[in-house]
Design an enzyme around this catalytic site. Structure first.
Site, PDB file in Angstrom:
ATOM      1  N   VAL A 227      10.430 -34.041  48.025  1.00  0.00           N
ATOM      2  CA  VAL A 227       9.083 -34.305  47.592  1.00  0.00           C
ATOM      3  C   VAL A 227       8.115 -32.816  48.228  1.00  0.00           C
ATOM      4  CG1 VAL A 227       6.478 -35.348  47.404  1.00  0.00           C
ATOM      5  CG2 VAL A 227       8.918 -36.555  47.413  1.00  0.00           C
ATOM      6  N   CYS A 228       7.311 -32.091  47.567  1.00  0.00           N
ATOM      7  CA  CYS A 228       6.498 -31.303  48.085  1.00  0.00           C
ATOM      8  C   CYS A 228       7.411 -30.235  48.830  1.00  0.00           C
ATOM      9  CB  CYS A 228       5.532 -31.922  48.993  1.00  0.00           C
ATOM     10  SG  CYS A 228       3.895 -30.943  49.441  1.00  0.00           S
ATOM     11  N   THR A 229       6.963 -29.664  49.978  1.00  0.00           N
ATOM     12  CA  THR A 229       7.584 -28.640  50.614  1.00  0.00           C
ATOM     13  C   THR A 229       9.126 -29.410  51.167  1.00  0.00           C
ATOM     14  OG1 THR A 229       6.204 -29.103  52.641  1.00  0.00           O
ATOM     15  CG2 THR A 229       5.329 -27.380  51.405  1.00  0.00           C
TER      16      THR A 229
ATOM     17  N   THR B 267       8.112 -27.424  43.838  1.00  0.00           N
ATOM     18  CA  THR B 267       7.605 -27.571  45.342  1.00  0.00           C
ATOM     19  C   THR B 267       6.039 -27.799  45.194  1.00  0.00           C
ATOM     20  OG1 THR B 267       7.632 -26.939  47.675  1.00  0.00           O
ATOM     21  CG2 THR B 267       7.422 -25.325  46.230  1.00  0.00           C
TER      22      THR B 267
END
Lengths: 211, 211
Positions: A99-101, A119
């Protein structure tokens, strides 16, 4: 089936908990939060301290491997213990997710080279620099690799991955249990459509944290 | 400004973390997780253990009081320590908020009598039995009381409450930081529109947990 969620100092709470809330409902699974060192692990602003009981070596072969993001992802991109564990766990995982970074950590481990991935919108260029094929989507499946966009996108990804693992009927039931019929109070969640002043403010905030 | 999030054994993680992720970004606030007894507090399926450092008496006058839900909310509806603290903290709070069945705890404390409020779709009738005016909405403001529907609705509520407290520009910026542009993979989040078989399956699951 074992689901392992990596926690590390500075993780963003919703990145981990969003997909956790659906993935943990998959029948016949156990979920374990895992960290380099057992003990309390604090989130990005230090309010939340999770007591993690499993060290990396305790979870050598998870079936689902999930890496949440953080403004402090760079610390993990150069953490040999975490990178080695990711590479090793990925060898036998059925699914490797972020998830995300979190995808910038997976990419730093070399796991996304040549793969379509996403990302947080702020990190798409770096994802390309790390050898992935940056894809602007809510979540992206490329084989067993599934990456979600920023923070809240992990909820959508978690339900989609639940559907792949346990079928659409199960995933829909979980979506209803979570009453996931979102109604964002503003139209500001995407940099392509948010007001320009909001995008500029968010960029300033992120530049101060990440650079 | 102090934001207090009540945790108790069996809380649903996303109920607490969804609104936390936006509310904790409000400038000039500190957020504290609080429980009847300091120490590890486990979520509904026991995977997540949060190390809570503040006891109820340590947080007598929060500005924002937030109660997440749980399938085990009934244990708190008859917990005098928690009910007394809620009544006392509510006397001076600027905002008293809940997610999911958290409103059934607030209502048991007598704080929602005669007020418009919502809860998880499965609990709307009980909310009326407890003296509130059940309202089928994603979140409901009635004066300083703000209640959200099931689990994931706390994200929408948290952003809306952030807007009331810190202004729409701030809340929109946080929404963009969270990249909250949801794309649920299925159309199953609302019992009014989900397939009938999915609603029946979710009701069976909830009946087994809650009754």
């Amino acid at each position: 089936m074992q689901i392992a969620i990596l926690l590390y100092e500075g993780f963003t709470a919703l990145d981990a908990i969003g997909p956790y809330e659906s993935l943990s409902h998959i029948p016949g699974t156990s979920t374990v939060f895992v960290a380099e060192r057992p003990g309390p692990v604090g989130n990005d602003n230090g309010h939340l301290r999770v007591r993690v009981e499993a060290a990396l070596d305790d979870v050598p072969r998870p079936d689902v491997l999930l890496v949440p993001g953080s403004g402090r992802y760079a610390e993990q991109q150069t953490n040999p213990a975490v990178l080695d564990w990711l590479r090793s766990a990925d060898r036998t995982s059925a699914w490797t997710a972020s998830v995300c970074t979190g995808s910038l950590i997976l990419a730093a481990a070399g796991l996304l080279t040549g793969r379509r991935a996403t990302t947080h919108w702020y990190g798409l260029a770096e994802l390309g620099d790390l050898g992935a094929l940056p894809t602007d989507a809510r979540y992206v499946f490329d084989g067993k690799y599934v990456t979600a966009a920023g923070v809240s996108a992990g909820i959508d990804m978690g339900l989609a991955l639940s559907g792949r693992i346990a079928g659409a009927t199960h995933a829909q039931t979980v979506q209803l249990l979570m009453q996931y019929e979102p109604r964002p109070p503003y139209a500001a969640g995407d940099p392509a459509t948010a007001p320009a002043g909001i995008v500029a403010a968010a960029r300033r905030t992120l530049a101060a944290v990440i650079g």
